[in-house]
Scaffold this active site. Structure first.
Site, PDB file in Angstrom:
ATOM      1  N   TYR A 119      15.324  -6.337   1.318  1.00 47.98           N
ATOM      2  CA  TYR A 119      16.474  -6.506   0.427  1.00 47.98           C
ATOM      3  C   TYR A 119      17.031  -7.915   0.605  1.00 47.98           C
ATOM      4  CZ  TYR A 119      20.561  -5.552  -2.365  1.00 47.98           C
ATOM      5  OH  TYR A 119      21.508  -5.601  -3.358  1.00 47.98           O
ATOM      6  N   GLN A 181      20.253   1.113  -6.162  1.00 45.90           N
ATOM      7  CA  GLN A 181      19.086   1.356  -7.001  1.00 45.90           C
ATOM      8  C   GLN A 181      17.885   0.526  -6.553  1.00 45.90           C
ATOM      9  OE1 GLN A 181      22.032   0.233  -7.999  1.00 45.90           O
ATOM     10  NE2 GLN A 181      21.859  -1.583  -9.302  1.00 45.90           N
ATOM     11  N   ASN A 204      25.572  -5.396   0.973  1.00 45.56           N
ATOM     12  CA  ASN A 204      26.964  -4.959   1.020  1.00 45.56           C
ATOM     13  C   ASN A 204      27.067  -3.543   1.579  1.00 45.56           C
ATOM     14  OD1 ASN A 204      26.274  -3.184  -1.053  1.00 45.56           O
ATOM     15  ND2 ASN A 204      27.117  -4.493  -2.667  1.00 45.56           N
ATOM     16  N   GLN A 249      31.755 -19.526   9.407  1.00 45.11           N
ATOM     17  CA  GLN A 249      31.378 -18.118   9.492  1.00 45.11           C
ATOM     18  C   GLN A 249      32.396 -17.204   8.807  1.00 45.11           C
ATOM     19  OE1 GLN A 249      28.322 -16.911  10.697  1.00 45.11           O
ATOM     20  NE2 GLN A 249      28.026 -19.106  10.368  1.00 45.11           N
ATOM     21  N   HIS A 252      31.815 -16.029   5.061  1.00 46.44           N
ATOM     22  CA  HIS A 252      30.886 -14.960   4.692  1.00 46.44           C
ATOM     23  C   HIS A 252      31.574 -13.888   3.857  1.00 46.44           C
ATOM     24  CE1 HIS A 252      26.923 -15.512   6.459  1.00 46.44           C
ATOM     25  NE2 HIS A 252      27.490 -16.061   7.514  1.00 46.44           N
ATOM     26  N   GLU A 319      27.557 -10.572  16.852  1.00 45.03           N
ATOM     27  CA  GLU A 319      26.306 -10.845  16.131  1.00 45.03           C
ATOM     28  C   GLU A 319      25.823 -12.263  16.444  1.00 45.03           C
ATOM     29  OE1 GLU A 319      24.746 -11.245  11.491  1.00 45.03           O
ATOM     30  OE2 GLU A 319      26.863 -10.877  11.918  1.00 45.03           O
ATOM     31  N   HIS A 320      26.719 -13.222  16.267  1.00 46.76           N
ATOM     32  CA  HIS A 320      26.427 -14.625  16.573  1.00 46.76           C
ATOM     33  C   HIS A 320      27.311 -15.060  17.741  1.00 46.76           C
ATOM     34  CE1 HIS A 320      26.061 -14.210  12.077  1.00 46.76           C
ATOM     35  NE2 HIS A 320      24.846 -14.653  12.363  1.00 46.76           N
ATOM     36  N   ASP A 353      21.159 -19.359  10.673  1.00 44.20           N
ATOM     37  CA  ASP A 353      21.295 -18.650   9.402  1.00 44.20           C
ATOM     38  C   ASP A 353      20.288 -19.129   8.369  1.00 44.20           C
ATOM     39  OD1 ASP A 353      23.333 -16.975  10.159  1.00 44.20           O
ATOM     40  OD2 ASP A 353      24.942 -18.135   9.228  1.00 44.20           O
ATOM     41  N   HIS A 412       0.615  25.636  26.544  1.00 46.64           N
ATOM     42  CA  HIS A 412       0.203  24.336  27.067  1.00 46.64           C
ATOM     43  C   HIS A 412      -0.714  24.518  28.278  1.00 46.64           C
ATOM     44  CE1 HIS A 412       3.346  22.771  24.489  1.00 46.64           C
ATOM     45  NE2 HIS A 412       3.062  21.517  24.848  1.00 46.64           N
TER      46      HIS A 412
END
Length: 435
Positions: A119, A181, A204, A249, A252, A319-320, A353, A412
């Site tokens: 994506y 979709q 998103n 940052q 974003h 994250e960063h 990035d 078994h």
């Protein structure tokens, strides 16, 4: 010293999260039941697009022709860096064999998934780099079919630079469809495509929720929330660079947290003073995002020393994570919870990035405390195998039978019994559970 908040967030990403589950669940159910046509209907509704979903070779060629040569060169540069880093990662995945007992060989193989769905966001910003990060890594992993979908612009289609990036990075199919979709089309194998075995890439809250709901039926890279960044800075840090990176940052999104953790009060106060003018200097859309993110989600934290700074950072698990401080090797060794680490003023999250080579699809919302970002490994299945001789398996069979009976799993145990009886008819074994 207890940490001191010179600025504290008034909101968190969790408190901002709206309930999108019902909407996403309904769309997924509709598309799964109705197939291609329902996906087309949602594309017309949400993307306001009624053109081709699967780009033809001619459409790809036409889109690529619209990309300026200088930008093409930049995309190729970024692709080459990401590709070589991914190849180095792949080299760490080696097939192995081990003779666990004489005559019994066990092994491990790394096998790429057949089909990957990537994506690529294309709403507010055209995320060229996301095409590079996701498609390139899938290609290096060895996926047989790579799909890339991106939201088309009304009357325009997918941004030409995204098409070019996906194409040169190795996408077998490029799709002009976004949102739930788009994710559903790849997961359900619509438009004549194979069903994706893994879904990757940022998006998103609707895209993230769709991936979460589909997890289990397909693999996913992670469940991503708003992007976040933390800077560790000491007295040697340049407040201009620190401020610039925080703002970069924050743009974003309105709910993207940025955090400054420092042991220098003067630096912290200077950055707080400078932030508003740096945000005001951005273009309007970027400015609105950065202003909201700074106002509602940003924090500036004062610590006693670098150990407390490191502990605070690990607790946030950003994250960063950027370090602008002395003794970078100490920080590299000490820090343990982050998606990607940027050491020194010379480095910046923006490099990661876009073009440095490390992947920008990273864990958010504290998930870096237990997982890493997108890599070749996410597209690979680590599977095991074994084979052996009758004699080699004999002690394994004996142990298996006794353990299984102790557990109460007689079936078994009998799978081991029957082999011992067949291969060693003249021997007697004590296969009872004595526990």
């Amino acid at each position: 010293m207890t940490i001191e908040y010179l600025k504290k967030a008034s909101l968190t990403s969790k408190s901002d999260a709206s309930d999108v589950q019902e909407t996403v669940r309904a769309i997924l159910a509709d598309i799964e039941a109705g197939g291609d046509q329902v996906a087309l209907d949602y594309a017309a509704k949400f993307d306001r697009y009624e053109g081709s979903i699967i780009l033809s070779p001619e459409e790809i060629e036409a889109a690529c022709a619209k990309v300026p040569e200088k930008l093409k060169a930049d995309i190729r540069f970024a692709h080459d860096n990401v590709r070589r880093f991914a190849e180095t990662q792949k080299a760490t995945l080696t097939d192995v064999e081990l003779e666990v007992v004489p005559g019994v060989i066990t092994g491990q193989k790394a096998i790429p998934v057949d089909a990957a769905g990537c994506y690529v966001p294309g709403g507010r910003y055209s995320h060229i780099a996301s095409a590079i990060m996701t498609v390139t890594t899938a290609k290096v992993a060895g996926c047989k079919h790579i799909m890339a979908c991106s939201p088309p612009r009304p009357g325009v289609g997918v941004a030409p630079a995204i098409v070019y990036a996906a194409h040169i990075c190795g996408a077998d199919t490029i799709m002009a469809i976004g949102g739930v979709q788009g994710v559903a089309s790849m997961a359900f194998g619509l438009f004549g495509l194979p069903k994706a075995k893994i879904l990757v890439g940022p998006g998103n809250q609707f895209v993230a929720e769709a991936k979460r709901m589909l997890f289990g039926r397909v693999g996913i890279d992670m469940i991503a929330g708003p992007t976040d960044s933390l800077i560790l800075a000491d007295r040697t840090a340049d407040p201009h660079i620190v401020t610039t990176d925080l703002v970069s940052q924050a743009e974003h999104g309105y709910n993207s947290p940025v955090w400054l953790v420092t042991d220098d009060r003067a630096l912290a106060e200077k950055v707080i003073e400078m932030i508003p003018s740096y945000i005001a200097d951005l273009p309007e859309v970027n400015r609105d995002n950065a202003a909201a993110a700074w106002r509602d989600y940003a924090e500036v934290i004062l610590c006693a020393d670098r150990e407390e700074m490191a502990a605070t950072s690990d607790r946030y698990a950003p994250e960063h994570l950027t370090v602008m401080a002395e003794d970078l090797d100490w920080w590299l060794d000490r820090l343990s919870c982050y998606g990607s680490l940027f050491l020194g003023e010379e480095s910046t999250v923006s490099y990661g990035d876009k073009a440095a080579g490390t992947n920008h699809v990273l864990p958010t919302s504290g998930a870096a405390s237990y997982t890493g970002g997108l890599s070749v490994h996410k597209y690979m299945k680590i599977v095991t195998w074994q084979r052996g001789t009758r004699e080699g398996y004999k002690p394994v069979a004996e142990a298996t039978a006794r353990i299984a009976r102790l557990e109460g799993m007689e079936g078994h145990a009998r799978a081991a019994d029957v082999r011992l009886a067949k291969y060693f008819p003249d021997e007697t074994f004590d296969l009872t559970a004595n526990g």
